[in-house]
Design a protein around this motif. Structure first.
Motif, PDB file in Angstrom:
ATOM      1  N   GLY A   1     -39.643  67.878 104.350  1.00  0.00           N
ATOM      2  CA  GLY A   1     -40.545  68.300 105.668  1.00  0.00           C
ATOM      3  C   GLY A   1     -41.388  67.165 106.150  1.00  0.00           C
ATOM      4  N   ALA A   2     -41.294  65.929 105.673  1.00  0.00           N
ATOM      5  CA  ALA A   2     -41.961  64.950 106.265  1.00  0.00           C
ATOM      6  C   ALA A   2     -41.745  64.385 107.464  1.00  0.00           C
ATOM      7  N   ASN A   3     -42.601  63.929 108.181  1.00  0.00           N
ATOM      8  CA  ASN A   3     -42.494  63.078 109.652  1.00  0.00           C
ATOM      9  C   ASN A   3     -41.412  62.258 109.441  1.00  0.00           C
ATOM     10  N   TYR A   4     -40.443  62.166 110.483  1.00  0.00           N
ATOM     11  CA  TYR A   4     -39.569  61.324 110.752  1.00  0.00           C
ATOM     12  C   TYR A   4     -40.139  60.253 111.828  1.00  0.00           C
ATOM     13  N   PHE A   5     -39.536  59.114 111.820  1.00  0.00           N
ATOM     14  CA  PHE A   5     -40.181  58.138 112.955  1.00  0.00           C
ATOM     15  C   PHE A   5     -38.862  57.498 113.400  1.00  0.00           C
ATOM     16  N   GLY A   6     -38.925  57.293 114.789  1.00  0.00           N
ATOM     17  CA  GLY A   6     -37.922  56.417 115.509  1.00  0.00           C
ATOM     18  C   GLY A   6     -38.269  54.907 114.984  1.00  0.00           C
TER      19      GLY A   6
END
Length: 516
Positions: free
Chosen positions: A220-225
């Motif tokens: 559920g962590a944030n993803y990054f481009g």
């Protein structure tokens, strides 16, 4: 008889004769003189060529860099390595494992291609006891890997990635930690997120493209481009992940673009750019009709940025800043539902910026909310059917709004909910409920113009609370309640009314407020 002395005397005599018989040509040059020295760039190129020729380049093979059960090729010594052909990676193997510092790997235009069940394209193997430094990987393609295109364990510093294409992998380039990493001209496409994930400090991504990301986060962590300390001249586009998504996360983001982040069903939020300083960046097309939190840019400072076309049904923010927003534009925010909030710009100081076309049904909608707002334009905020409160500009306690232009706000042009604010020199047009509404104490409202061309406008100035000073203002146009409604607990100049186009103003009080 020795003839040498005679010959020597004859030679001297000949040299002493005038050269009258020789032709005397022009001394003027036949062409324009030009420098014959090499430039520093030419010398640098020559030195690079010499260095490359002198460099011992090892072609990867089963003889020079034999692999093991974990990889096709294994590099265990410093050196310069060259790929001589494309590599097909078998199931349950990595393509290339680097287990040494001071390694340069030139893919030489070839590709590392994964088969079914393959792992990572390139893995930099390091531990805290065996760190890796000065790793360079360049000039080739990595595609169709079951794992990351390139991944590094903790303990890697000074890695350089240049001129790479990474396509259809589990993750693009992922470095868990370390410092001084650089990615230049790297493309990550048709992969799961993250696309390009470097250390958040002491790392740089420049001239990179991350496009068509998808996937879901297991935790559920944030993803990054793209994640790096400095991100410049980079593009993130067409992202659709089922988790919290941040297009670019950086210390400094400069001259970047984030376009089209459409979160999936499991996403809770989406942000275009998150950084300490964002300069000259563009964010467009973030969000959709799903109930998540949408933010265009969140930063300490934002300069000369553009945010457009954000959409969501929960909290919706164009630019959120803790300090300064200057020279920025927010346009086209739609969809916030009742029970949530919508802001064009949130900041400490907001100057020379604009917020246009915010159509929200949120319980609270603000064009700009800040401590100081000057030289800004707010136009077309709110929708007719909205049951929430809609305001062009709102101020924190002790805030200042000066020299702004506000028009077509469904409720209030400027609404003061906190004490001790100053509102001066603003122009406010066609706001339905009131041009300026203050319902707290100790405000100073001076030299503003409120104009209405519609009979649905209720008030020009609606001043409640107490201990406020209201002087030198003007209200013009029809108001179905009052041009000025000022509670008796406040101090204000006399209200002078005159008919237009003719009529004489006879008041001599310099603090008068005018209504017509």
């Amino acid at each position: 008889m020795n003839l040498l002395p005679l010959l020597s005397r004859g030679a001297v005599a000949l040299l002493a004769l005038p050269l009258l018989g020789l032709a005397q040509g022009s001394l003027a040059p036949t062409t324009v003189p030009a420098p014959t020295m090499r430039t520093l760039d030419q010398l640098g190129t020559q030195l690079d060529d010499v260095q490359r020729r002198a460099e011992t380049r090892i072609v990867l093979s089963t003889d020079t860099t034999p692999g093991d059960d974990s990889c096709t090729y294994l590099i265990t010594r410093p050196g310069s390595y060259l790929l001589g052909d494309s590599v097909l990676v078998r199931s349950e193997r990595n393509g290339i494992v680097i287990a040494s510092s001071d390694v340069t790997l030139d893919l030489n235009g070839y590709s590392i291609e994964g088969g079914a069940g393959s792992f990572m394209g390139i893995f930099i193997n390091a531990t805290g006891l065996s760190p890796r430094e000065r790793i360079t990987i360049r000039n080739g393609m990595i595609r169709n890997m079951g794992g990351s295109g390139i991944e590094a364990a903790t303990g890697v510093n000074c890695a350089l990635f240049a001129d790479l294409q990474i396509v259809n992998v589990s993750q693009g380039i992922v470095l868990a930690a370390g410092s001084d990493h650089v990615a230049q001209r790297v493309q990550v496409r048709k992969s799961n997120a993250p696309g390009l994930c470097l250390a958040e400090t002491s790392s740089t991504a420049a001239d990179c493209l991350v496009q068509s990301l998808g996937g879901a986060s297991a935790n559920g962590a944030n993803y990054f481009g793209i994640r790096a300390g400095l991100v410049r001249h980079c593009v993130v586009a067409d992202v659709g992940v089922e988790s919290g998504m941040i297009g670019i996360r950086a210390g400094i983001a400069q001259s970047c673009a984030v376009n089209s982040i459409v979160p999936g069903a499991g996403a809770s939020s989406a942000t275009g750019i998150e950084a300490s300083t964002v300069r000259d960046c563009t964010v467009t097309g973030i969000g959709d009709d799903t109930a998540i939190i949408i933010t265009g840019i969140t930063a300490k400072n934002a300069y000369d940025c553009r945010v457009a076309t954000l959409k969501g049904t929960r909290d919706l923010v164009g630019i959120s800043s803790t300090e300064v927003v200057r020279g920025c534009s927010v346009q086209g925010l739609t969809g916030s539902a009742e029970g949530f909030q919508c802001y064009g710009i949130i900041g400490g100081t907001v100057t020379d910026s604009q917020v246009l076309e915010v159509r929200s049904n949120a319980s609270e909608t603000w064009g700009i909310w800040a401590s100081q707002v000057s030289g800004c334009r707010v136009d077309t905020v709110g929708i007719t059917a909205s049951s929430g409160s809609v305001s062009g500009i709102g101020l924190r306690a002790g805030g200042v709004a000066a020299g702004n232009s506000i028009s077509a706000v469904r409720s209030y042009g400027i609404r003061l909910t906190n004490a001790g604010c100053m509102v001066a020199g603003n122009s406010i047009y066609n706001c339905n409920a009131a041009g300026i509404w203050s319902y707290n104490d100790q405000a100073r409202i001076e030299n503003n113009l409120v104009a209405s061309t519609t009979t649905i406008a209720a008030y020009g100035y609606w001043i409640q609370g107490g201990s406020s000073l209201v002087v030198g203002n003007r209200a013009t146009g029809p108001y179905n309640t009052a041009a000025f409604s000022i509670a008796s607990a406040n101090r204000f100049g006399p209200i002078v009314t005159t008919a237009l186009p003719s009529g004489e103003i006879t008041a001599t009080n310099p603090w008068a407020n005018f209504a017509n």
